[in-house]
Scaffold this active site. Sequence first.
Site, PDB file in Angstrom:
ATOM      1  N   LYS A  81       0.841  -1.200   0.000  1.00 33.02           N
ATOM      2  CA  LYS A  81       0.000   0.000   0.000  1.00 33.02           C
ATOM      3  C   LYS A  81       0.875   1.248   0.000  1.00 33.02           C
ATOM      4  O   LYS A  81       1.972   1.251   0.589  1.00 33.02           O
ATOM      5  CB  LYS A  81      -0.885  -0.050   1.255  1.00 33.02           C
ATOM      6  N   SER A 156      -9.682   1.065   3.013  1.00 28.97           N
ATOM      7  CA  SER A 156      -8.888   1.924   2.170  1.00 28.97           C
ATOM      8  C   SER A 156      -7.785   1.231   1.379  1.00 28.97           C
ATOM      9  O   SER A 156      -7.218   1.829   0.472  1.00 28.97           O
ATOM     10  CB  SER A 156      -8.254   3.021   3.032  1.00 28.97           C
ATOM     11  N   SER A 180      -9.621  -1.566   7.128  1.00 26.54           N
ATOM     12  CA  SER A 180      -9.139  -1.322   5.763  1.00 26.54           C
ATOM     13  C   SER A 180      -8.440  -2.468   5.062  1.00 26.54           C
ATOM     14  O   SER A 180      -8.106  -2.345   3.886  1.00 26.54           O
ATOM     15  CB  SER A 180      -8.209  -0.116   5.743  1.00 26.54           C
TER      16      SER A 180
HETATM   17  N1  GLN Z   1     -13.001   3.136   6.707  1.00 24.98           N
HETATM   18  C1  GLN Z   1     -12.333   3.578   7.894  1.00 24.98           C
HETATM   19  C2  GLN Z   1     -11.995   5.042   7.794  1.00 24.98           C
HETATM   20  O1  GLN Z   1     -12.358   5.629   6.841  1.00 24.98           O
HETATM   21  C3  GLN Z   1     -11.134   2.730   8.163  1.00 24.98           C
HETATM   22  C4  GLN Z   1      -9.938   3.090   7.411  1.00 24.98           C
HETATM   23  C5  GLN Z   1      -8.752   2.261   7.738  1.00 24.98           C
HETATM   24  O2  GLN Z   1      -8.849   1.190   8.338  1.00 24.98           O
HETATM   25  N2  GLN Z   1      -7.609   2.777   7.369  1.00 24.98           N
HETATM   26  O3  GLN Z   1     -11.392   5.627   8.644  1.00 24.98           O
END
Ligand code: GLN
Length: 483
Positions: A81, A156, A180
């Site tokens: 990532k 994400s 994520s």
């Molecule tokens: N969807 C969550 C957020 O928007 C989690 C994101 C993540 O785990 N990085 O914060």
Amino acid sequence: MMSGPSAAELARQHAAGTTPATKSVEQAFARAAEVDAGPGGLNAILWDDREAALGAAARVADLARQGHQPGPLAGVPVVVKDNIATLTMPTTCGSRILEGYVSPYEATVVTRLRTAGAIVIGKTNMDEFAMGSSTENSAYGPAKNPLDPTRVPGGSSGGSAACVAAGIVPVALGSETGGSVRQPAAFCGIVGVKPTYGRVSRYGLVAFASSLDQVGVFGRSVEDAAIGLGAIAGRDRYDSTSADAAVDDYAATVSETLKGVVIGRPREYFPDSLDARIRERCDAAFDTFRQLGATVRDVSLPHTDLAIPTYYIIAPAEASSNLARFDGVRYGVRAKAATLREMYADTRSHGFGREVTRRILLGTYVLSAGYYDAYYRKAQEVRALIADDFQKVFDSGVDMLFTPTAPTTAFPIGAKSDPYEMYLSDIFTATANLAGIPALSLPIGRVDGLPVGGQVMARHFAEAALFRAAFALELALGEAAHR
Ligand code: GLN
């Protein structure tokens, strides 16, 4: 779906010299050119370095020829990532503000992957600074779901999940703050694991919410995810929050029996409003667990419905502090302006996208004098209640919990324009981050052709148990996991 050889199989072939590592890396790039690049592509990979990848693969091939053991991921192409620091490729976190930024040091997880023989071929698309659940918040355009390119891959870490699901690589790294890795794994029909808080070094992971962040692993199979986590887990002297706890040999113990294991079914994760077809897939998984010798027990985690409001106070609060460093002076792009104050303001207003700006504003608000007690401190108290729910259930003799990973399957790109609706995607995943426990998502079937993920959660540092349950379920479901 494109399957291709597993990481385990590739590493064996490369070590034995039956396939040169360079060939597998060439194939990964060829597959990426076919499905990822260009206007109609998945847009899962943001940056790559073909020359460095092929050079590293040639070194693995040399080692194998000389009879050395090149490691458990010998010559296996992987992607990471874009919030994980690499030396020869940019690290932009999917943001304009870091466009062109190349880190002067490498993340420990990347060093460990390379030490295990893996070849990092590219950096993957993500929601800007990991804020989102669909990869639509990337400054470089949305990534697409390989199973249906009109839909999101989740987020994400959507780019990493898409690369694994599309057959570009068998293993990838993502990051987890609130689901994520598990949610995109569920949306793309692959395996994703979030380790215990502290299990994996965060040195070189760009901070989002420091009390929640962890690096996680995607695999096309449970075994591949286990090999990947085994390669990166363990204490790191560059990260004082990394734990000293011994790392189990995940890959070696995956096939142990489930006889006598107690699996909890938390009722709050199966509300009446849950899509009946997702519930059915989970019920079938519970039946399979019973057939494998496990006992299924109904349990309750009463504070589950507080996870989303709690998470969406704590994560933005910590983000507003962590993201203060992006000021136009130290990293990435700098706006031209007459005064220093204008330079800060212009850099940040143009550099950050809408969702990141919203989080910084929210986070600054909940931390401000007069509101700190009402929001941030309160959220910390509720977080302790959520963690306590899990502790009580595990203390009562439950070894693991099984739930849906997400309330829906992959939704169409553009379908969720209301940020609050997007936040609800994390309803079953944010709890494990708040409690710091490990959790894994694996495919357990399809609904309207789209993958459904099942989630296994366990007590702190019990990743081996997660892999064991997931491996047994994966084997028992066989093709049914993808139907
Ligand atoms: N969807 C969550 C957020 O928007 C989690 C994101 C993540 O785990 N990085 O914060």
